[in-house]
Motif scaffolding. Structure first.
Motif, PDB file in Angstrom:
ATOM      1  N   ASP A  38       0.858  -1.179   0.000  1.00 24.28           N
ATOM      2  CA  ASP A  38       0.000   0.000   0.000  1.00 24.28           C
ATOM      3  C   ASP A  38       0.897   1.233   0.000  1.00 24.28           C
ATOM      4  O   ASP A  38       1.556   1.522   1.008  1.00 24.28           O
ATOM      5  CB  ASP A  38      -0.904  -0.026   1.236  1.00 24.28           C
ATOM      6  CG  ASP A  38      -1.878   1.138   1.282  1.00 24.28           C
ATOM      7  OD1 ASP A  38      -1.592   2.210   0.713  1.00 24.28           O
ATOM      8  OD2 ASP A  38      -2.953   0.968   1.892  1.00 24.28           O
ATOM      9  N   GLY A  39       0.927   1.942  -1.132  1.00 28.84           N
ATOM     10  CA  GLY A  39       1.788   3.113  -1.256  1.00 28.84           C
ATOM     11  C   GLY A  39       1.362   4.269  -0.369  1.00 28.84           C
ATOM     12  O   GLY A  39       2.195   5.022   0.121  1.00 28.84           O
ATOM     13  N   ASP A  40       0.060   4.431  -0.132  1.00 28.45           N
ATOM     14  CA  ASP A  40      -0.426   5.514   0.729  1.00 28.45           C
ATOM     15  C   ASP A  40       0.007   5.313   2.172  1.00 28.45           C
ATOM     16  O   ASP A  40       0.301   6.273   2.882  1.00 28.45           O
ATOM     17  CB  ASP A  40      -1.957   5.614   0.661  1.00 28.45           C
ATOM     18  CG  ASP A  40      -2.452   6.089  -0.700  1.00 28.45           C
ATOM     19  OD1 ASP A  40      -1.700   6.805  -1.407  1.00 28.45           O
ATOM     20  OD2 ASP A  40      -3.585   5.739  -1.066  1.00 28.45           O
ATOM     21  N   GLN A  41       0.036   4.066   2.631  1.00 26.50           N
ATOM     22  CA  GLN A  41       0.413   3.747   4.008  1.00 26.50           C
ATOM     23  C   GLN A  41       1.878   3.330   4.133  1.00 26.50           C
ATOM     24  O   GLN A  41       2.346   3.084   5.244  1.00 26.50           O
ATOM     25  CB  GLN A  41      -0.471   2.610   4.542  1.00 26.50           C
ATOM     26  CG  GLN A  41      -1.954   2.906   4.521  1.00 26.50           C
ATOM     27  CD  GLN A  41      -2.326   4.030   5.471  1.00 26.50           C
ATOM     28  OE1 GLN A  41      -1.837   4.090   6.591  1.00 26.50           O
ATOM     29  NE2 GLN A  41      -3.178   4.930   5.019  1.00 26.50           N
ATOM     30  N   SER A  42       2.571   3.184   3.006  1.00 22.73           N
ATOM     31  CA  SER A  42       3.959   2.692   2.968  1.00 22.73           C
ATOM     32  C   SER A  42       4.077   1.336   3.653  1.00 22.73           C
ATOM     33  O   SER A  42       5.051   1.049   4.346  1.00 22.73           O
ATOM     34  CB  SER A  42       4.921   3.685   3.610  1.00 22.73           C
ATOM     35  OG  SER A  42       4.954   4.880   2.873  1.00 22.73           O
ATOM     36  N   SER A  43       3.067   0.490   3.463  1.00 21.78           N
ATOM     37  CA  SER A  43       3.055  -0.799   4.148  1.00 21.78           C
ATOM     38  C   SER A  43       3.172  -1.963   3.171  1.00 21.78           C
ATOM     39  O   SER A  43       2.776  -1.875   2.014  1.00 21.78           O
ATOM     40  CB  SER A  43       1.779  -0.947   4.980  1.00 21.78           C
ATOM     41  OG  SER A  43       0.648  -0.954   4.143  1.00 21.78           O
ATOM     42  N   ILE A  44       3.734  -3.037   3.691  1.00 25.88           N
ATOM     43  CA  ILE A  44       3.927  -4.272   2.931  1.00 25.88           C
ATOM     44  C   ILE A  44       3.319  -5.404   3.752  1.00 25.88           C
ATOM     45  O   ILE A  44       3.537  -5.486   4.963  1.00 25.88           O
ATOM     46  CB  ILE A  44       5.422  -4.530   2.686  1.00 25.88           C
ATOM     47  CG1 ILE A  44       6.006  -3.429   1.806  1.00 25.88           C
ATOM     48  CG2 ILE A  44       5.649  -5.904   2.072  1.00 25.88           C
ATOM     49  CD1 ILE A  44       7.510  -3.456   1.698  1.00 25.88           C
ATOM     50  N   SER A  45       2.560  -6.259   3.087  1.00 27.71           N
ATOM     51  CA  SER A  45       1.925  -7.388   3.754  1.00 27.71           C
ATOM     52  C   SER A  45       2.214  -8.659   2.962  1.00 27.71           C
ATOM     53  O   SER A  45       2.120  -8.664   1.731  1.00 27.71           O
ATOM     54  CB  SER A  45       0.422  -7.145   3.842  1.00 27.71           C
ATOM     55  OG  SER A  45      -0.209  -8.212   4.485  1.00 27.71           O
ATOM     56  N   GLY A 107       3.408  -8.285   8.309  1.00 24.06           N
ATOM     57  CA  GLY A 107       3.441  -6.985   7.663  1.00 24.06           C
ATOM     58  C   GLY A 107       4.372  -6.019   8.359  1.00 24.06           C
ATOM     59  O   GLY A 107       4.741  -6.208   9.515  1.00 24.06           O
ATOM     60  N   LEU A 108       4.742  -4.981   7.625  1.00 25.97           N
ATOM     61  CA  LEU A 108       5.610  -3.936   8.166  1.00 25.97           C
ATOM     62  C   LEU A 108       5.309  -2.630   7.439  1.00 25.97           C
ATOM     63  O   LEU A 108       4.734  -2.616   6.356  1.00 25.97           O
ATOM     64  CB  LEU A 108       7.080  -4.326   8.028  1.00 25.97           C
ATOM     65  CG  LEU A 108       7.591  -4.764   6.654  1.00 25.97           C
ATOM     66  CD1 LEU A 108       8.043  -3.581   5.822  1.00 25.97           C
ATOM     67  CD2 LEU A 108       8.743  -5.724   6.830  1.00 25.97           C
ATOM     68  N   VAL A 126      10.046  -8.497  -2.751  1.00 23.33           N
ATOM     69  CA  VAL A 126      10.449  -9.003  -1.442  1.00 23.33           C
ATOM     70  C   VAL A 126      11.055 -10.390  -1.654  1.00 23.33           C
ATOM     71  O   VAL A 126      10.449 -11.252  -2.286  1.00 23.33           O
ATOM     72  CB  VAL A 126       9.251  -9.097  -0.473  1.00 23.33           C
ATOM     73  CG1 VAL A 126       9.666  -9.751   0.835  1.00 23.33           C
ATOM     74  CG2 VAL A 126       8.663  -7.712  -0.222  1.00 23.33           C
ATOM     75  N   THR A 127      12.257 -10.576  -1.133  1.00 20.71           N
ATOM     76  CA  THR A 127      12.923 -11.877  -1.197  1.00 20.71           C
ATOM     77  C   THR A 127      12.968 -12.451   0.205  1.00 20.71           C
ATOM     78  O   THR A 127      13.399 -11.783   1.140  1.00 20.71           O
ATOM     79  CB  THR A 127      14.343 -11.733  -1.771  1.00 20.71           C
ATOM     80  OG1 THR A 127      14.264 -11.131  -3.066  1.00 20.71           O
ATOM     81  CG2 THR A 127      15.029 -13.090  -1.889  1.00 20.71           C
ATOM     82  N   LEU A 128      12.502 -13.694   0.326  1.00 21.92           N
ATOM     83  CA  LEU A 128      12.525 -14.408   1.594  1.00 21.92           C
ATOM     84  C   LEU A 128      13.574 -15.505   1.508  1.00 21.92           C
ATOM     85  O   LEU A 128      13.602 -16.259   0.541  1.00 21.92           O
ATOM     86  CB  LEU A 128      11.156 -15.034   1.876  1.00 21.92           C
ATOM     87  CG  LEU A 128       9.957 -14.086   1.889  1.00 21.92           C
ATOM     88  CD1 LEU A 128       8.665 -14.878   2.034  1.00 21.92           C
ATOM     89  CD2 LEU A 128      10.097 -13.069   3.005  1.00 21.92           C
ATOM     90  N   ALA A 129      14.436 -15.572   2.513  1.00 16.40           N
ATOM     91  CA  ALA A 129      15.469 -16.607   2.551  1.00 16.40           C
ATOM     92  C   ALA A 129      15.499 -17.224   3.941  1.00 16.40           C
ATOM     93  O   ALA A 129      15.300 -16.534   4.940  1.00 16.40           O
ATOM     94  CB  ALA A 129      16.834 -16.013   2.212  1.00 16.40           C
ATOM     95  N   VAL A 130      15.719 -18.521   3.998  1.00 16.88           N
ATOM     96  CA  VAL A 130      15.833 -19.236   5.262  1.00 16.88           C
ATOM     97  C   VAL A 130      17.238 -19.812   5.337  1.00 16.88           C
ATOM     98  O   VAL A 130      17.667 -20.535   4.442  1.00 16.88           O
ATOM     99  CB  VAL A 130      14.770 -20.354   5.377  1.00 16.88           C
ATOM    100  CG1 VAL A 130      15.000 -21.188   6.622  1.00 16.88           C
ATOM    101  CG2 VAL A 130      13.368 -19.764   5.376  1.00 16.88           C
ATOM    102  N   ASP A 131      17.939 -19.463   6.406  1.00 16.29           N
ATOM    103  CA  ASP A 131      19.326 -19.903   6.595  1.00 16.29           C
ATOM    104  C   ASP A 131      20.178 -19.619   5.359  1.00 16.29           C
ATOM    105  O   ASP A 131      20.995 -20.443   4.945  1.00 16.29           O
ATOM    106  CB  ASP A 131      19.380 -21.392   6.953  1.00 16.29           C
ATOM    107  CG  ASP A 131      18.811 -21.676   8.331  1.00 16.29           C
ATOM    108  OD1 ASP A 131      18.931 -20.806   9.219  1.00 16.29           O
ATOM    109  OD2 ASP A 131      18.243 -22.771   8.521  1.00 16.29           O
ATOM    110  N   GLY A 132      19.954 -18.451   4.744  1.00 13.28           N
ATOM    111  CA  GLY A 132      20.751 -18.035   3.600  1.00 13.28           C
ATOM    112  C   GLY A 132      20.330 -18.619   2.265  1.00 13.28           C
ATOM    113  O   GLY A 132      20.897 -18.268   1.237  1.00 13.28           O
TER     114      GLY A 132
END
Length: 143
Positions: A38-45, A107-108, A126-132
């Protein structure tokens, strides 16, 4: 004959090194996620849609806006971090259960002090990594 013996020794050494280099590590979790911004709230979910549970303690999250990584990345899990407003939601919050399971949303909110800024129409990755090990790369356009 000497050449044959030398070749055999070299091959045996090569095979021994190759076998020693093989890793018996278990593969990381596999899961499917849905990203929204959401660009208005600058939020990522990010919603965990399907697959294995993810240990947030072993997770790293990298956020990019229009192809440029944020100057400050979210140190999940966290309760407050430079470059982000307030506490994150769901399993990204350090007070939440560290296991991210199907149906849970994390979210953040990106702070104005972080750059580049997150605005409506921006491309968000968004990139998600587990243990590299990269687990997922998600892309969306901020609404």
């Amino acid at each position: 004959m000497l050449l044959l013996v030398a070749l055999t020794v070299c091959l045996a050494a090569g095979i021994a090194v190759g076998v020693g280099a093989l890793s018996l590590e278990s593969p990381g979790p596999t899961a499917t996620f849905d990203l929204s911004a959401d660009g208005d709230q600058s939020s990522i979910s990010i919603e965990h849609v399907a697959g294995d549970a993810v240990d947030v303690e072993a997770l790293s999250v990298t956020v990019a806006v229009n192809g440029t990584e944020l100057a400050a990345q979210p140190p999940v899990p966290f309760a407050g971090a430079s470059g982000f407003d307030g506490a994150p939601a769901g399993p990204f919050n350090s007070r939440a259960d560290s296991e991210w399971t199907v149906g849970e949303q994390a979210g953040l909110t990106v702070a104005e002090t972080n750059s580049p800024s997150l605005e409506t129409g921006n491309s968000v990755t968004v990139t998600l990594a587990v243990d590299g090990r990269r687990m997922a790369t998600l892309e969306t356009t901020a609404a």
